[in-house]
Motif scaffolding. Sequence first.
Motif, mmCIF file in Angstrom:
data_model
loop_
_atom_site.group_PDB
_atom_site.id
_atom_site.type_symbol
_atom_site.label_atom_id
_atom_site.label_comp_id
_atom_site.label_asym_id
_atom_site.label_seq_id
_atom_site.Cartn_x
_atom_site.Cartn_y
_atom_site.Cartn_z
ATOM 1 N N THR A 1 0.840 -1.198 0.000
ATOM 2 C CA THR A 1 0.000 0.000 0.000
ATOM 3 C C THR A 1 0.878 1.253 0.000
ATOM 4 O O THR A 1 1.825 1.358 0.785
ATOM 5 C CB THR A 1 -0.889 0.030 1.266
ATOM 6 N N CYS A 2 0.566 2.196 -0.879
ATOM 7 C CA CYS A 2 1.287 3.477 -0.928
ATOM 8 C C CYS A 2 0.809 4.348 0.232
ATOM 9 O O CYS A 2 -0.398 4.516 0.423
ATOM 10 C CB CYS A 2 0.999 4.203 -2.231
ATOM 11 N N VAL A 3 1.753 4.880 0.995
ATOM 12 C CA VAL A 3 1.404 5.740 2.126
ATOM 13 C C VAL A 3 2.006 7.121 1.873
ATOM 14 O O VAL A 3 3.228 7.302 1.915
ATOM 15 C CB VAL A 3 1.938 5.160 3.458
ATOM 16 N N LEU B 1 5.987 2.758 1.573
ATOM 17 C CA LEU B 1 5.295 1.607 0.998
ATOM 18 C C LEU B 1 5.125 0.566 2.105
ATOM 19 O O LEU B 1 6.109 0.156 2.731
ATOM 20 C CB LEU B 1 6.132 1.053 -0.161
ATOM 21 N N TYR B 2 3.864 0.166 2.339
ATOM 22 C CA TYR B 2 3.552 -0.690 3.489
ATOM 23 C C TYR B 2 3.070 -2.058 3.019
ATOM 24 O O TYR B 2 2.220 -2.149 2.135
ATOM 25 C CB TYR B 2 2.460 -0.015 4.315
ATOM 26 N N LEU B 3 3.642 -3.091 3.635
ATOM 27 C CA LEU B 3 3.184 -4.459 3.365
ATOM 28 C C LEU B 3 2.470 -4.930 4.622
ATOM 29 O O LEU B 3 3.107 -5.361 5.596
ATOM 30 C CB LEU B 3 4.388 -5.343 3.027
ATOM 31 N N GLU B 4 1.158 -4.788 4.588
ATOM 32 C CA GLU B 4 0.360 -5.004 5.796
ATOM 33 C C GLU B 4 0.512 -6.433 6.317
ATOM 34 O O GLU B 4 0.650 -6.647 7.529
ATOM 35 C CB GLU B 4 -1.112 -4.694 5.502
ATOM 36 N N SER B 5 0.519 -7.424 5.402
ATOM 37 C CA SER B 5 0.554 -8.821 5.835
ATOM 38 C C SER B 5 1.803 -9.130 6.665
ATOM 39 O O SER B 5 1.799 -10.036 7.482
ATOM 40 C CB SER B 5 0.482 -9.751 4.623
#
Length: 328
Positions: free
Chosen positions: A165-167, A179-183
């Motif tokens: 996800t772009c933050v 850039l976030y990798l939630e999982s």
Amino acid sequence: MYEKVYSNPDIYNIYVPLPNNPLKNLNCYVVKTPEKNLIIDTGFNLKECYDALSTGLKELDIDISKSEMFLTHMHSDHTGLAPFIMNSDSVIYISKIDYELLNSDSAEFSWDALYRKFMSEGFPKEAIENLHKSNPAEAYAPEKGFKAVTVNDGDKIKIGDYEFTCVFTPGHTPGHMCLYLESEKLMFLGDHVLFDITPNITFWTSVRDSLKDYLQSLNKVKAYDVKTALPAHRTSSKDFYLRIDEIIQHHNQRLEECLNIVKNHPGMNAYDIAGFMKWSMRGKNWQEFPMHQKWFAVGECIAHLDYLRYASKIYRRFENGIYCYYAF
Ligand SMILES: [Zn+2]
């Protein structure tokens, strides 16, 4: 030279040296999956950077035709090599704001406009002319006009089974993106949060109050669950949340310092105010600072003065072509 920094997904850090630069290196992260790879940031458009990055990609056996690129922000140590590493039809992501800054032909965003602004803040004209000849940000930038896919806050990027996800985190640049990798609770930080050095915050001709934006963006990422924090320079040597608090505190102290200087020396310009601020430059005093370090110092000083102005703590007057600052 690379090292593996994460497994599932496999993430590698290619060490890209930044010669003669206090940042020392850029961490180019590569997310490698069987379907697709993601390369994050590049290094300067400079031979030393190109050699390190292309060697690292070769050692990692990265097929560029199966790779996309994400640029955290427009600075040339992050974007300089993008069009040289990628193919002409590759997907390169960058925020719309920073892409426009990078590619704008508008006079408002030109180096000339920036140099004029610095002179209006008291920076000596001769020094500006010298900087113009040797400014790495100007010399090592990518060529204008490379094709990119512009992204906005919350946009998703899919690499293999992983969704990033772009933050949007404006401040260090007007369109900075993490850039976030939630999982995996993993965040690529770009220059938003650095651990061994404090990210440079400067003013932008297109932004009202960049320090305010930056502090808001720090609080924004603080609300994310981050177990693995991957900064674009040096190491992540501390707890992510602790580091954010330290940076916020650093700027609060800076604001107080600036305010006191303006109170004690009414009518000074930003160049002279910066000379009164404390800088960690291995014992050197302001006169001994190299000009390009003064450039960053004055930019940072102006960002703090802007914040104080919009908080109605100080005001400025345009006197003989230069802004002079006063406390209320
Ligand atoms: Zn940067």
